[in-house]
Design a protein around this motif. Structure first.
Motif, mmCIF file in Angstrom:
data_model
loop_
_atom_site.group_PDB
_atom_site.id
_atom_site.type_symbol
_atom_site.label_atom_id
_atom_site.label_comp_id
_atom_site.label_asym_id
_atom_site.label_seq_id
_atom_site.Cartn_x
_atom_site.Cartn_y
_atom_site.Cartn_z
ATOM 1 N N GLN A 165 0.851 -1.187 0.000
ATOM 2 C CA GLN A 165 0.000 0.000 0.000
ATOM 3 C C GLN A 165 0.888 1.238 0.000
ATOM 4 O OE1 GLN A 165 -3.445 0.145 0.006
ATOM 5 N NE2 GLN A 165 -3.478 -2.084 -0.226
ATOM 6 N N ASN A 166 0.550 2.217 -0.817
ATOM 7 C CA ASN A 166 1.311 3.473 -0.877
ATOM 8 C C ASN A 166 0.417 4.630 -0.451
ATOM 9 O OD1 ASN A 166 3.564 2.192 -2.085
ATOM 10 N ND2 ASN A 166 2.501 2.224 -4.046
ATOM 11 N N ARG A 167 0.956 5.531 0.346
ATOM 12 C CA ARG A 167 0.222 6.735 0.739
ATOM 13 C C ARG A 167 1.158 7.938 0.748
ATOM 14 N NH1 ARG A 167 -3.519 4.114 -0.063
ATOM 15 N NH2 ARG A 167 -5.521 3.943 1.016
ATOM 16 N N VAL B 180 -1.497 7.223 8.413
ATOM 17 C CA VAL B 180 -1.910 6.900 7.037
ATOM 18 C C VAL B 180 -1.781 5.398 6.779
ATOM 19 C CG1 VAL B 180 -1.376 9.166 6.071
ATOM 20 C CG2 VAL B 180 0.336 7.356 5.936
ATOM 21 N N GLU C 27 -4.868 3.624 8.008
ATOM 22 C CA GLU C 27 -5.932 3.915 7.032
ATOM 23 C C GLU C 27 -5.770 3.048 5.775
ATOM 24 O OE1 GLU C 27 -6.378 7.842 4.810
ATOM 25 O OE2 GLU C 27 -6.722 8.387 6.906
ATOM 26 N N ALA C 28 -4.541 2.993 5.268
ATOM 27 C CA ALA C 28 -4.268 2.262 4.021
ATOM 28 C C ALA C 28 -4.546 0.778 4.171
ATOM 29 C CB ALA C 28 -2.811 2.466 3.602
ATOM 30 N N GLU D 183 -8.312 0.121 4.589
ATOM 31 C CA GLU D 183 -9.041 0.308 3.325
ATOM 32 C C GLU D 183 -8.911 -0.910 2.429
ATOM 33 O OE1 GLU D 183 -7.994 3.846 1.194
ATOM 34 O OE2 GLU D 183 -8.702 5.128 2.817
#
Length: 334
Positions: free
Chosen positions: A151-153, A210, A213-214, A217
């Motif tokens: 996952q990237n944020r 983040v 969150e990532a 999600e």
């Protein structure tokens, strides 16, 4: 309770209706059941079945069709499933998202209906974290889960960080917190903030926020494949209202998620027939579903959504075998 004769006639009627989609008359039923009964006797039995709410008579025909209740009795007490007559290709042990997407497509192509897979439920645990400087005060956080999902944020910070500070922060997080849930990391960072240099601590806090969150999600995602298959199902193509409601259901996804969540608490293949409860919102749809496992633990559910007039024996095999393939593909990953 039905006597054996009534059960045989109901079974023959459901099988005949599933096979050709036409209301079944007493003469057809006499041939299909193999029973040596007069048309009058068959009509009497059909009248009894109709009174019990197991079959119904469409306005346009003298024949009868099964109701949701009739399908339920058929599925629960009369269905015989031939094992292993469906031989799908193996699913390669790839990244979980790829396995899930491939499984949805496989369910759709084998059933010729709609394949749905709920992605594995998991905690927001990370295996590895890295920072990449994009521009001043703007950084990419790269988070790798234990399953290998990436996952990237992007995060924006009040102060700028040098590359050496980014490396220091990622090394500290990976050395001390890898394998923990993001929520645990957040709590521990609060108590250990004095040990760390202030500016590095705030970078880590931003990354953990983040990251949590990532990773969350990425959970509870439903992958749906083959909605267009319903366009060629006569039960839907002849009624645009039914078709529109079916597509609305796929777009909302939350109702499918709720249903798949319920079926993940049960063992083996489950069948939900439309109109029986609020879970399947309308009578024209049925869902055949099964949980799947990773290393012996149930983590998600998959299934086939199609018309109530579907070959349940074949759908059970397709769903059962696909759940085993997904379990194997996800469990054998290093």
């Amino acid at each position: 309770m039905l006597d054996d004769r009534a059960k045989l006639l109901l079974k023959a009627l459901v099988e005949r209706y599933i096979a050709d989609g036409q209301p079944v008359g007493s003469r057809t039923l006499s041939r299909a059941s193999g029973l040596d009964l007069s048309p009058a006797t068959i009509r009497n039995v059909m009248a009894d079945l109709e009174e019990l709410g197991l079959i119904a008579s469409p306005h346009t025909s003298a024949g009868r069709i099964p109701t949701a209740r009739g399908y339920r009795l058929f599925v629960d007490t009369m269905l015989t499933v031939q094992r292993e007559s469906v031989m799908p290709p193996q699913l390669a042990a790839e990244q979980p998202q790829k396995v899930i997407a491939n499984a949805a497509q496989l369910l759709s192509s084998l059933s010729q209906f709609v394949g749905v897979v709920m992605a594995p439920r998991r905690t927001s645990v990370f295996r590895h974290i890295e920072f990449l400087r994009l521009s001043e005060k703007r950084f990419l956080v790269i988070i790798v889960s234990p399953e290998g999902d990436v996952q990237n944020r992007v995060i924006f910070t009040e102060v700028d960080y040098s590359q050496s500070q980014l490396i220091e922060a990622s090394n500290f997080l990976n050395a001390h917190y890898a394998g923990l849930a993001m929520e645990q990391v957040r709590e521990r960072l609060k108590s250990e903030v004095d040990v760390l240099r202030g500016e590095i601590a705030s970078l880590m806090q931003a990354a953990v926020n983040v990251g949590s969150e990532a990773l969350s999600e990425a959970q509870d995602e439903v992958v749906i494949s083959g909605e267009r298959n319903l366009l060629s199902v006569s039960d839907f193509s002849s009624d645009m209202g039914n078709l529109r409601r079916a597509f609305d259901l796929f777009e909302q996804k939350t109702q499918i998620l709720r249903l798949l969540d319920i079926s993940s608490q049960a063992e083996g293949v489950r069948i939900y027939i439309g109109g029986e409860s609020q879970v399947v919102p309308f009578e024209e749809l049925s869902i055949v579903s099964s949980p799947y496992e990773v290393d012996g633990k149930v983590v998600g559910t998959l299934g086939v959504i199609g018309p109530t007039r579907m070959p349940y024996d074949r759908m059970i095999q397709i769903v059962d075998i696909t759940s085993k393939l997904v379990s194997n593909a996800l469990s054998h990953r290093k």
